[in-house]
Design a protein around this motif. Structure first.
Motif, short mmCIF file in Angstrom:
data_model
loop_
_atom_site.label_atom_id
_atom_site.label_comp_id
_atom_site.label_asym_id
_atom_site.label_seq_id
_atom_site.Cartn_x
_atom_site.Cartn_y
_atom_site.Cartn_z
N MET A 1 5.51 81.35 89.40
CA MET A 1 5.90 81.85 90.72
C MET A 1 7.20 82.64 90.74
O MET A 1 7.29 83.66 91.42
CB MET A 1 6.03 80.67 91.70
CG MET A 1 4.73 80.04 92.13
SD MET A 1 5.02 78.68 93.30
CE MET A 1 5.87 79.54 94.61
N THR A 2 8.21 82.17 90.04
CA THR A 2 9.57 82.67 90.28
C THR A 2 9.94 83.84 89.38
O THR A 2 9.43 83.95 88.26
CB THR A 2 10.59 81.54 90.07
OG1 THR A 2 10.51 81.08 88.71
CG2 THR A 2 10.31 80.39 91.01
N PRO A 3 10.82 84.72 89.83
CA PRO A 3 11.33 85.78 88.95
C PRO A 3 12.19 85.18 87.85
O PRO A 3 12.85 84.17 88.05
CB PRO A 3 12.16 86.65 89.91
CG PRO A 3 12.52 85.76 91.05
CD PRO A 3 11.38 84.79 91.19
N GLU A 4 12.16 85.80 86.71
CA GLU A 4 12.92 85.36 85.53
C GLU A 4 12.52 83.97 85.08
O GLU A 4 13.24 83.31 84.34
CB GLU A 4 14.43 85.39 85.83
CG GLU A 4 14.96 86.72 86.30
CD GLU A 4 16.37 86.61 86.86
OE1 GLU A 4 17.05 85.60 86.57
OE2 GLU A 4 16.77 87.52 87.58
N ARG A 5 11.37 83.48 85.56
CA ARG A 5 10.85 82.17 85.17
C ARG A 5 11.88 81.07 85.36
O ARG A 5 12.20 80.31 84.46
CB ARG A 5 10.36 82.20 83.72
CG ARG A 5 9.21 83.18 83.52
CD ARG A 5 8.99 83.50 82.06
NE ARG A 5 7.95 84.51 81.91
CZ ARG A 5 7.65 85.11 80.78
NH1 ARG A 5 8.35 84.85 79.69
NH2 ARG A 5 6.69 86.01 80.71
N GLY A 6 12.39 81.00 86.57
CA GLY A 6 13.44 80.04 86.90
C GLY A 6 14.54 80.67 87.72
O GLY A 6 15.53 80.03 88.04
N GLY A 7 14.37 81.92 88.09
CA GLY A 7 15.38 82.65 88.84
C GLY A 7 15.12 82.62 90.33
O GLY A 7 14.29 81.83 90.80
N PRO A 8 15.83 83.44 91.09
CA PRO A 8 16.85 84.38 90.57
C PRO A 8 18.17 83.68 90.26
O PRO A 8 18.57 82.76 90.98
CB PRO A 8 17.02 85.35 91.75
CG PRO A 8 16.65 84.54 92.96
CD PRO A 8 15.59 83.59 92.53
#
Length: 307
Positions: free
Chosen positions: A247-254
């Motif tokens: 789901m998230t940007p940067e796989r753990g971001g932002p």
């Protein structure tokens, strides 16, 4: 006959126990061994460095500390909210109908409602992640929630909920609750079905309302089921990285705003080439989950109520 019973039992247990030791216990043992080395994962050589990886575990405030904080939040919020909603919906579907002639009944169409709530369980985590990524998307990318908020004149994040550090973790927790609450609704409903209706009918005669019947009858008799649900949801909270990855940007971001422990393990192992340090984090996570389960089982049980 008694002397021949034990070899017969052992003959059936040998294969499953052997497979469990090979597929579960041995990998954990190897992970612990790797965590005591400086292995990068790209070579066949490594040096034993003792517990240096564990000593350096909390020195990385860039990823590890935020991941621990976010995992701790999920560990508290997910079981509490999911169990509360599961109990509420199960109680209302099974016992929330109108009382007729001193009898308490469920609502009409309760089976259909259970199927609707249970539906997310048939979807894989990857599908759920892709689906909700689109729901949380910005309005110009067809985001459902942002579009609805804009349509009624309410403010919405310009870049969507997942790209906003203020909302991304709450958005992930919301998806976790959405995907899990249906299963525990059915789980608690099955447990409620074993409670004699005579107890509720006696409560109605004594003038008890639904609020009193829930806390005085239902919850005490379902306590073992609540305890089991808490343990399983705690394990889910510790193993939430797949959804965050999807789901998230940067796989753990932002900016690591939704980073979790599983994501830190993945990044150290495959992005930074530090397999040993990642294994150390994995070992700590394993013992954290094991300790949580043992504590819940040891201190959670109440005196069993017979009925």
């Amino acid at each position: 006959m008694k002397h021949g019973r034990y070899p017969f039992i052992l003959s059936f247990l040998a294969l499953p126990v052997g497979l469990y030791a090979w597929l579960v216990i041995l990998p954990f043992a190897q992970a612990f061994q790797i965590s005591l080395t400086d292995w990068s994962g790209s070579t066949n050589t490594f040096n034993y460095i003792g517990f240096d990886n564990y000593a350096n575990l909390f020195k990385d405030d860039r990823l590890v500390i935020p991941a621990l904080q976010h995992t701790g939040i999920i560990l508290v919020v997910l079981p509490v909210v999911t169990i509360a909603l599961g109990l509420f919906f199960a109680f209302m579907l099974n016992l929330g109908g109108r009382s007729r002639q001193g009898r308490i009944e469920g609502v009409r169409g309760s089976r259909f409602h259970k199927i609707v709530f249970f539906f997310p369980q048939v979807l894989s985590v990857a599908i759920i992640g892709i689906l909700w990524k689109q729901v949380y998307a910005p309005e110009n990318f067809g985001g459902l929630i942002t579009g609805a908020l804009t349509a009624v004149g309410l403010p919405a994040p310009a870049n969507g909920f997942l790209a906003d550090k203020r909302f991304v973790l709450a958005a992930v927790i919301g998806v976790l609750v959405w995907s899990a609450v249906g299963f525990y609704l059915v789980f608690f409903s099955s447990a409620m079905a074993s409670i004699p209706r005579d107890l509720y009918e006696a409560g109605i005669i004594d003038g008890a309302g639904r609020f009193q019947m829930f806390f005085k009858i239902t919850l005490p008799l379902l306590w073992d089921s609540v305890q089991t649900a808490w343990i399983y949801l705690s394990i889910v909270a510790l193993d939430v990285f797949v959804l965050v990855y999807m789901m998230t940007p940067e796989r753990g971001g932002p900016d690591a705003a939704s980073e979790v422990v599983g994501g830190v393990i993945w990044k150290y192992a495959f992005n930074d080439g530090e397999q040993a340090f990642a294994s150390a984090i994995g070992v700590v996570l394993f013992f954290a989950a094991l300790t949580l389960a043992v504590v819940s089982l040891r201190f959670g049980p109440r005196e069993r109520i017979e009925y």
